[in-house]
Structure formats: structure tokens, C-alpha cells
Write a protein that holds these residues in place. Sequence first.
Motif, PDB file in Angstrom:
ATOM      1  N   THR A  38       0.818  -1.213   0.000  1.00 26.08           N
ATOM      2  CA  THR A  38       0.000   0.000   0.000  1.00 26.08           C
ATOM      3  C   THR A  38       0.853   1.266   0.000  1.00 26.08           C
ATOM      4  O   THR A  38       0.318   2.370   0.051  1.00 26.08           O
ATOM      5  CB  THR A  38      -0.964   0.017   1.201  1.00 26.08           C
ATOM      6  OG1 THR A  38      -0.219  -0.112   2.410  1.00 26.08           O
ATOM      7  CG2 THR A  38      -1.991  -1.104   1.093  1.00 26.08           C
ATOM      8  N   ARG A  39       2.150   1.098  -0.068  1.00 26.72           N
ATOM      9  CA  ARG A  39       3.065   2.235  -0.133  1.00 26.72           C
ATOM     10  C   ARG A  39       2.942   2.903  -1.496  1.00 26.72           C
ATOM     11  O   ARG A  39       2.767   2.239  -2.509  1.00 26.72           O
ATOM     12  CB  ARG A  39       4.503   1.742   0.088  1.00 26.72           C
ATOM     13  CG  ARG A  39       5.495   2.861   0.278  1.00 26.72           C
ATOM     14  CD  ARG A  39       6.877   2.326   0.529  1.00 26.72           C
ATOM     15  NE  ARG A  39       6.913   1.538   1.769  1.00 26.72           N
ATOM     16  CZ  ARG A  39       7.876   0.696   2.077  1.00 26.72           C
ATOM     17  NH1 ARG A  39       8.890   0.491   1.258  1.00 26.72           N
ATOM     18  NH2 ARG A  39       7.854   0.043   3.223  1.00 26.72           N
ATOM     19  N   ARG A  40       3.090   4.221  -1.522  1.00 25.59           N
ATOM     20  CA  ARG A  40       3.080   4.980  -2.777  1.00 25.59           C
ATOM     21  C   ARG A  40       4.474   5.551  -2.986  1.00 25.59           C
ATOM     22  O   ARG A  40       4.761   6.675  -2.563  1.00 25.59           O
ATOM     23  CB  ARG A  40       2.021   6.073  -2.716  1.00 25.59           C
ATOM     24  CG  ARG A  40       0.622   5.481  -2.608  1.00 25.59           C
ATOM     25  CD  ARG A  40      -0.467   6.492  -2.697  1.00 25.59           C
ATOM     26  NE  ARG A  40      -0.264   7.591  -1.749  1.00 25.59           N
ATOM     27  CZ  ARG A  40      -1.100   8.579  -1.549  1.00 25.59           C
ATOM     28  NH1 ARG A  40      -2.214   8.626  -2.236  1.00 25.59           N
ATOM     29  NH2 ARG A  40      -0.851   9.518  -0.684  1.00 25.59           N
ATOM     30  N   ASP A  47      -0.834   2.519  -5.748  1.00 24.01           N
ATOM     31  CA  ASP A  47      -0.096   1.555  -4.941  1.00 24.01           C
ATOM     32  C   ASP A  47      -0.382   0.165  -5.487  1.00 24.01           C
ATOM     33  O   ASP A  47      -1.354  -0.034  -6.226  1.00 24.01           O
ATOM     34  CB  ASP A  47      -0.432   1.676  -3.448  1.00 24.01           C
ATOM     35  CG  ASP A  47      -1.866   1.333  -3.116  1.00 24.01           C
ATOM     36  OD1 ASP A  47      -2.251   0.157  -3.252  1.00 24.01           O
ATOM     37  OD2 ASP A  47      -2.615   2.244  -2.705  1.00 24.01           O
ATOM     38  N   HIS A  87      -7.733   1.682  -3.783  1.00 28.02           N
ATOM     39  CA  HIS A  87      -7.003   1.542  -2.522  1.00 28.02           C
ATOM     40  C   HIS A  87      -7.702   0.524  -1.628  1.00 28.02           C
ATOM     41  O   HIS A  87      -8.904   0.327  -1.736  1.00 28.02           O
ATOM     42  CB  HIS A  87      -6.902   2.894  -1.798  1.00 28.02           C
ATOM     43  CG  HIS A  87      -6.233   3.938  -2.633  1.00 28.02           C
ATOM     44  ND1 HIS A  87      -4.883   3.951  -2.870  1.00 28.02           N
ATOM     45  CD2 HIS A  87      -6.745   4.974  -3.328  1.00 28.02           C
ATOM     46  CE1 HIS A  87      -4.582   4.962  -3.658  1.00 28.02           C
ATOM     47  NE2 HIS A  87      -5.697   5.603  -3.962  1.00 28.02           N
ATOM     48  N   LEU A 159       6.226   0.607  -9.764  1.00 28.28           N
ATOM     49  CA  LEU A 159       6.034   0.791  -8.328  1.00 28.28           C
ATOM     50  C   LEU A 159       6.898  -0.173  -7.536  1.00 28.28           C
ATOM     51  O   LEU A 159       7.564   0.218  -6.572  1.00 28.28           O
ATOM     52  CB  LEU A 159       4.554   0.622  -7.954  1.00 28.28           C
ATOM     53  CG  LEU A 159       3.595   1.671  -8.497  1.00 28.28           C
ATOM     54  CD1 LEU A 159       2.159   1.282  -8.190  1.00 28.28           C
ATOM     55  CD2 LEU A 159       3.919   3.048  -7.947  1.00 28.28           C
ATOM     56  N   ILE A 163      10.008   0.444  -4.812  1.00 32.42           N
ATOM     57  CA  ILE A 163       9.959   0.018  -3.412  1.00 32.42           C
ATOM     58  C   ILE A 163      11.262  -0.674  -3.008  1.00 32.42           C
ATOM     59  O   ILE A 163      11.861  -0.342  -1.997  1.00 32.42           O
ATOM     60  CB  ILE A 163       8.744  -0.909  -3.158  1.00 32.42           C
ATOM     61  CG1 ILE A 163       7.460  -0.098  -3.263  1.00 32.42           C
ATOM     62  CG2 ILE A 163       8.844  -1.602  -1.798  1.00 32.42           C
ATOM     63  CD1 ILE A 163       6.196  -0.947  -3.267  1.00 32.42           C
TER      64      ILE A 163
END
Length: 170
Positions: A38-40, A47, A87, A159, A163
Motif C-alpha cells: 500500500t506504499r506509494r 499503490d 485503494h 512501483l 519500493i
Amino acid sequence: MTASTTLTRERADLIESLRRHRSFLRFTVRDLTDEQATRRPTASALDLAGLIKHVAATEAGWVRFAEGGAEAMNRNWGPDAATRHWHLAPGETLAGVLADYEAVARHTDELVAALPDLDAEHALPEAPWFEPGARWSARRVFLHVIAETAQHAGHADILRESIDGQKTMG
């Protein structure tokens, strides 16, 4: 789909393409925690968990369209649609979203294999992004789902690489 089902080459190709692009998308969340998923990590509001949730809901909606037309899509739009569709809601998990996506994928694959006529078409729902009066065949719907999944798998790859450096390919 049963082991005795004989698929035409076209149907087998559609299913294989769907599975390949879904696999790329699912690979982007391999070994991630809910917090990581769920990190952006970019300037985007996207996410990884939200992307998978969106792709699953989009695929399910288009499959309902292929089965029953625009009325069957259940487009549930409103002011909070972006949050609901992109989300995780409180209580939702990456594992749950992946399980939902598996169920959607299984249903889609079964429909691709069994739908009597890939040329059967329905009028598209009214929306500013569709030409008025346009109609899509079931085949066109499945091709659209493949394109949507592939596009979002690319977003997901960016994405994930942001990360922790993990890449889907290469």
C-alpha cells in the motif's frame, strides 16, 4: 473449465494471454507485506494492492458486460469511487485482494472457454470515453481486459522497482 474441454486456438490464446499478464501483475507483489503493497513510492497516487484491486474489479465488470450487457456492469460510481476502487479499505488485505482476483480470473477463463459466441455484442454504457452507440463483442471485451491488465502490470512493475528494486522481468 474441465480437463475434457477442447478449446479453439483463439480461445486458448485469449486465456493464455490473460493468464500471462495476470501473472506479471501478481508477480509484482510477491513477498510484500500489506504495508509495502500500500506504499506509494512515486509521485503517483497508485499503490500495488490498489492496482490489483482495480484490475480485478475492472475485469469482473467487463465480464459481467460480456455476459449481460451494460446493465450488468454495476458501475457503482460516486464521489468516493477512486478511493474504493484504487485503494484497500479498512480490513482489506493484499492476500484478500489476490484471492478475489483469483476468483475473478477463474470465472473469466471459464467464460472465455464456454461462451457460445465470441461475436455476441452489447451496446457500451453511456460514458464520455465511449463513442455514442458503440457496441463491443465478447472478443473485444476480453482483448480490452488483456490490454488493461498489461498496462497496469507495467505500472505495478515501476512501483515495485521503486519500493525495493525488484523487477518483473530482467
